[in-house]
Design an enzyme around this catalytic site. Structure first.
Site, PDB file in Angstrom:
ATOM      1  CB  CYS A  48      -0.974  -0.037   1.290  1.00  0.00           C
ATOM      2  SG  CYS A  48      -1.712   1.574   1.457  1.00  0.00           S
ATOM      3  CB  CYS A  51      -0.591   2.241   5.648  1.00  0.00           C
ATOM      4  SG  CYS A  51      -1.114   0.567   4.976  1.00  0.00           S
ATOM      5  CB  CYS A  96      -5.329  -0.522   2.287  1.00  0.00           C
ATOM      6  SG  CYS A  96      -3.919  -1.070   3.531  1.00  0.00           S
ATOM      7  CB  CYS A  99      -4.118   2.792   6.097  1.00  0.00           C
ATOM      8  SG  CYS A  99      -4.129   2.653   4.326  1.00  0.00           S
ATOM      9  CB  CYS A 119      -8.706  -3.924 -11.658  1.00  0.00           C
ATOM     10  SG  CYS A 119      -8.297  -2.505 -13.149  1.00  0.00           S
TER      11      CYS A 119
HETATM   12 FE    FE Z   1      -2.731   0.998   3.796  1.00  0.00          FE
END
Ligand code: FE
Length: 134
Positions: A48, A51, A96, A99, A119
């Site tokens: 991510c 984060c 995510c 976060c 995607c």
């Molecule tokens: Fe994240």
């Protein structure tokens, strides 16, 4: 899973570029074929961009032809899925799990055996390459 990361939008704005902020926090979609990872064949783990949560193994990345990085599977517990009815479509949003940032969407037309196509916006991703410390 580790503890969730909760930050104010002001904090995210300071940490992310404007482009990243628009996608990760305002659920924008980057233009297809514009991102840095859609053709990437690097080996490692995609994280991510907000984060650092580890999301996708490069082993599950495939060329979908859509212009966005596409994965047929996700690391266990890494993302949360949510129904998204924006833009007059019914889609599954990928967030995510750590976060809550927007990553992209999930479709059911991926390659076998999972038939999944995550995607994902390049702007939502970073990579931890194999054989590097970071
Ligand atoms: Fe994240």
């Amino acid at each position: 899973m580790n503890q969730k990361i909760l930050k104010t939008e002001d904090e995210w704005k300071k940490e992310l570029t404007l482009e990243q902020y628009k996608v990760l926090r305002e659920k924008d979609t980057e233009a297809p074929f514009s991102g840095k990872f859609y053709l990437s064949k690097e080996k490692g783990v995609y994280k991510c961009a907000a984060c650092g949560n580890e999301l996708f193994s490069s082993d599950t990345k495939f060329d979908s032809g859509t212009g966005w990085p596409s994965f047929c599977d996700v690391l266990p517990g890494a993302v949360e899925l949510k129904t998204d009815t924006s833009h007059g479509m019914q889609r599954t949003e990928v967030l995510c799990a750590k976060c809550g940032s927007h990553l992209g969407h999930l479709f059911d037309d991926g390659p076998k055996p999972t038939s999944k196509r995550y995607c994902i916006n390049s702007l939502s991703l970073g990579i931890k390459k194999n054989n590097t410390a970071d």
